[in-house]
Design a protein around this motif. Sequence first.
Motif, PDB file in Angstrom:
ATOM      1  N   UNK A 370      44.720 -89.347 -29.532  1.00  0.00           N
ATOM      2  CA  UNK A 370      45.397 -89.400 -30.837  1.00  0.00           C
ATOM      3  C   UNK A 370      44.610 -88.777 -31.980  1.00  0.00           C
ATOM      4  N   UNK A 371      43.394 -88.313 -31.725  1.00  0.00           N
ATOM      5  CA  UNK A 371      42.593 -87.733 -32.797  1.00  0.00           C
ATOM      6  C   UNK A 371      42.896 -86.254 -33.028  1.00  0.00           C
ATOM      7  N   UNK A 372      43.608 -85.603 -32.107  1.00  0.00           N
ATOM      8  CA  UNK A 372      43.786 -84.151 -32.159  1.00  0.00           C
ATOM      9  C   UNK A 372      45.155 -83.745 -32.678  1.00  0.00           C
ATOM     10  N   UNK A 373      45.197 -82.615 -33.394  1.00  0.00           N
ATOM     11  CA  UNK A 373      46.421 -81.860 -33.576  1.00  0.00           C
ATOM     12  C   UNK A 373      46.162 -80.495 -32.941  1.00  0.00           C
ATOM     13  N   UNK A 395      51.361 -84.042 -33.540  1.00  0.00           N
ATOM     14  CA  UNK A 395      50.092 -83.728 -32.884  1.00  0.00           C
ATOM     15  C   UNK A 395      50.052 -82.303 -32.361  1.00  0.00           C
ATOM     16  N   UNK A 396      50.980 -81.475 -32.841  1.00  0.00           N
ATOM     17  CA  UNK A 396      51.101 -80.101 -32.342  1.00  0.00           C
ATOM     18  C   UNK A 396      51.706 -79.256 -33.453  1.00  0.00           C
ATOM     19  N   UNK A 397      51.217 -78.038 -33.619  1.00  0.00           N
ATOM     20  CA  UNK A 397      51.733 -77.153 -34.666  1.00  0.00           C
ATOM     21  C   UNK A 397      51.579 -75.715 -34.190  1.00  0.00           C
ATOM     22  N   UNK A 398      52.634 -74.927 -34.307  1.00  0.00           N
ATOM     23  CA  UNK A 398      52.534 -73.532 -33.879  1.00  0.00           C
ATOM     24  C   UNK A 398      53.554 -72.679 -34.623  1.00  0.00           C
ATOM     25  N   UNK A 399      53.424 -71.372 -34.465  1.00  0.00           N
ATOM     26  CA  UNK A 399      54.360 -70.420 -35.061  1.00  0.00           C
ATOM     27  C   UNK A 399      55.265 -69.829 -34.008  1.00  0.00           C
ATOM     28  N   UNK A 400      56.016 -70.678 -33.312  1.00  0.00           N
ATOM     29  CA  UNK A 400      56.722 -70.271 -32.101  1.00  0.00           C
ATOM     30  C   UNK A 400      57.878 -69.312 -32.342  1.00  0.00           C
ATOM     31  N   UNK A 401      58.443 -69.292 -33.536  1.00  0.00           N
ATOM     32  CA  UNK A 401      59.614 -68.448 -33.783  1.00  0.00           C
ATOM     33  C   UNK A 401      59.210 -67.133 -34.434  1.00  0.00           C
ATOM     34  N   UNK A 402      58.417 -67.191 -35.499  1.00  0.00           N
ATOM     35  CA  UNK A 402      57.947 -65.962 -36.149  1.00  0.00           C
ATOM     36  C   UNK A 402      56.952 -65.234 -35.250  1.00  0.00           C
ATOM     37  N   UNK A 403      56.105 -65.979 -34.549  1.00  0.00           N
ATOM     38  CA  UNK A 403      55.247 -65.453 -33.478  1.00  0.00           C
ATOM     39  C   UNK A 403      54.291 -64.366 -33.947  1.00  0.00           C
ATOM     40  N   UNK A 422      42.300 -83.955 -36.180  1.00  0.00           N
ATOM     41  CA  UNK A 422      41.356 -82.837 -36.120  1.00  0.00           C
ATOM     42  C   UNK A 422      42.014 -81.657 -35.415  1.00  0.00           C
ATOM     43  N   UNK A 423      42.041 -80.480 -36.028  1.00  0.00           N
ATOM     44  CA  UNK A 423      42.686 -79.338 -35.383  1.00  0.00           C
ATOM     45  C   UNK A 423      41.912 -78.856 -34.157  1.00  0.00           C
ATOM     46  N   UNK A 424      42.651 -78.621 -33.081  1.00  0.00           N
ATOM     47  CA  UNK A 424      42.119 -77.986 -31.872  1.00  0.00           C
ATOM     48  C   UNK A 424      42.907 -76.703 -31.673  1.00  0.00           C
ATOM     49  N   UNK A 441      35.627 -70.101 -44.156  1.00  0.00           N
ATOM     50  CA  UNK A 441      36.227 -71.124 -45.016  1.00  0.00           C
ATOM     51  C   UNK A 441      35.972 -72.511 -44.453  1.00  0.00           C
ATOM     52  N   UNK A 442      36.089 -72.640 -43.133  1.00  0.00           N
ATOM     53  CA  UNK A 442      35.839 -73.915 -42.472  1.00  0.00           C
ATOM     54  C   UNK A 442      34.439 -74.431 -42.785  1.00  0.00           C
ATOM     55  N   UNK A 443      33.463 -73.537 -42.687  1.00  0.00           N
ATOM     56  CA  UNK A 443      32.077 -73.932 -42.954  1.00  0.00           C
ATOM     57  C   UNK A 443      31.880 -74.247 -44.430  1.00  0.00           C
ATOM     58  N   UNK A 444      32.416 -73.398 -45.294  1.00  0.00           N
ATOM     59  CA  UNK A 444      32.207 -73.574 -46.741  1.00  0.00           C
ATOM     60  C   UNK A 444      32.718 -74.923 -47.225  1.00  0.00           C
ATOM     61  N   UNK A 445      33.840 -75.378 -46.674  1.00  0.00           N
ATOM     62  CA  UNK A 445      34.443 -76.617 -47.169  1.00  0.00           C
ATOM     63  C   UNK A 445      34.223 -77.805 -46.234  1.00  0.00           C
ATOM     64  N   UNK A 446      33.332 -77.652 -45.267  1.00  0.00           N
ATOM     65  CA  UNK A 446      32.953 -78.783 -44.438  1.00  0.00           C
ATOM     66  C   UNK A 446      34.063 -79.316 -43.558  1.00  0.00           C
ATOM     67  N   UNK A 447      34.930 -78.447 -43.062  1.00  0.00           N
ATOM     68  CA  UNK A 447      36.003 -78.870 -42.161  1.00  0.00           C
ATOM     69  C   UNK A 447      35.501 -78.832 -40.716  1.00  0.00           C
ATOM     70  N   UNK A 448      36.233 -79.465 -39.805  1.00  0.00           N
ATOM     71  CA  UNK A 448      35.695 -79.600 -38.449  1.00  0.00           C
ATOM     72  C   UNK A 448      36.642 -79.205 -37.322  1.00  0.00           C
ATOM     73  N   UNK A 449      37.474 -78.179 -37.468  1.00  0.00           N
ATOM     74  CA  UNK A 449      38.292 -77.761 -36.330  1.00  0.00           C
ATOM     75  C   UNK A 449      37.429 -77.315 -35.150  1.00  0.00           C
ATOM     76  N   UNK A 450      38.020 -77.387 -33.972  1.00  0.00           N
ATOM     77  CA  UNK A 450      37.423 -76.823 -32.765  1.00  0.00           C
ATOM     78  C   UNK A 450      38.292 -75.636 -32.353  1.00  0.00           C
TER      79      UNK A 450
END
Length: 554
Positions: A370-373, A395-403, A422-424, A441-450
């Motif tokens: 449950x921690x991942x999107x 828990x899931x996000x994508x650009x499936x139509x515009x692609x 947390x984004x994966x 940008x991730x590093x500059x603002x301290x975000x934690x995606x994998x």
Amino acid sequence: MAFTVADYLLNRLSQQQVDTLFGVPAAFCAELFDAVGAHNIKPVVTASDLEAGYAADGYARTKGLGAVAVANGVGMLSMINAIAGAFVERSPVVVINGGPNTRNLTNLRDFDVLFSHSTGQPDTDLAAYKLVTASAARAGKASEVPAVVDNAIATAVKNKRPVYVEINRDIWNLACPMPGGPLSVSNPAAGTEKQLATTIVGLIRGATSPLILVGTEIQRYGLADKVAELIAKLGIRWSTPLLAKSTLAEQGNGWVGVYAPPNSTPAAETAVEHADLLVTLGCVFPSSFAPLVTSGSNRIVSVYDGKVKIKGGPKQNAEIGALVAALVTEAAKAPPELVPAAVDPPAPTPAAGALTYRQVFERIGAALDNSWIVVPDTFIGISSAANLPVKGRNSFMCGAVWASIGHSVAAAVGASFGSSRRPLVICGDGGFHMTAQALSTVVRYGRNPVFVVIDNGIYAFEQFLIDDAYFSDPNAQPKPYVVLNRWDFVKFANGLGVQSAQSVNSAAAFDLALSAAKASSAPALIVAKVNPHDLPAELSLAELPQSAPSGVRQ
């Protein structure tokens, strides 16, 4: 201190729970960025204009409304691809442009003197964004700002689409009246919903093998609870398109899996394509749905974009929230039918041997909680992503139509601000090339995606679509124009400040890398090296799971 034009816009955004402004301000929106602190809005300056658009889109999909501001001309036209995707996929983003001032427009008209970043046309940005937004307007005077801003934000929230606001760059700090009251952001009922609900539920009750396809508008309008209740009260099988994956938790009686033609699992394909009544709630249909929709109109009830169409009949107006509520009420008048148990995903194989697409997705599936999107890109593995056993809703996000390839990497920046998960990211190496600087940008603002980058050295999806025989012949050469320049992804990530970066080529090593990334609070990059001739399981028919549920009620 006077309440200004910038304050008005930021106040209205804050009222809609927007707490982050993405962009590359240049000089034309600087006063807007200067004013954000007074409204508890964080400015996030991205590494490119395109990234800013994708990030605002990712934030909107997870938070409900996003905002982005970049320079006119060069910034706006660079970003338009991201906003077009948001428009197609129902993601409400407020696009803010510090546009030309009165002097700029006069000099252009009278003397043919170009203003900064001008094409020589006075309305280039405005005209372009009219094509990809639900509302596009310019405010040249401070007195025009309240009406322009209020209409734009209300339209974005009501229609779940991006909007465009162009503000004369000279008026940001001019006095402006404070907002007079909260915006009206709800759509009124059309008055047809109760009768339509009676008809639709009657058709469902009379069908032998009905199915509901739950679309992305259900998530965008906050109707997931009501639709889950509807499914339970009817006792009906249900599926989602890829764009709407995880709108509801993928469990419980009736769940058949994600329908993602032409590479759906047999269970989902059989259930959807052989349903004698298919009710599509809030679905956006990509081109791959054309065979289903065009050949099956006499068995489809479509609820979409404020309209209802019943079995090829005329479109009728209906507000989707009121209609879903009426459907629940009508469904409660009779007990639910019995439906098959949920289709469970197959158990993963052991982590052994050289890394393959199948192993990458099985290892990710085994690690999900449950921690991942999960944020997959458009790449050859997107059908495998459709079948990942994500946990819970949203828990899931994508650009499936515009692609558009590269969406995932930058959209994850926005999702890291808009979601508690947390984004994966799962991205092909070609897509990663498009927006890789978002790691900065991730590093500059301290975000934690994998970020998982699947490295095979080619635009594999393009090769597959052009000539899939390449993948069955280990000696075949790819088309020269799909071959990528080979990056050292680890050094690249290190150079942008991502210290946790490694390349792996075995399933066991991938397992360890993903486990280490999950245990850390820092951003991470995992480069998954696979054979260029390897295909995901969903594209290799011999490897597809063969368990399919009955197509009729029991």
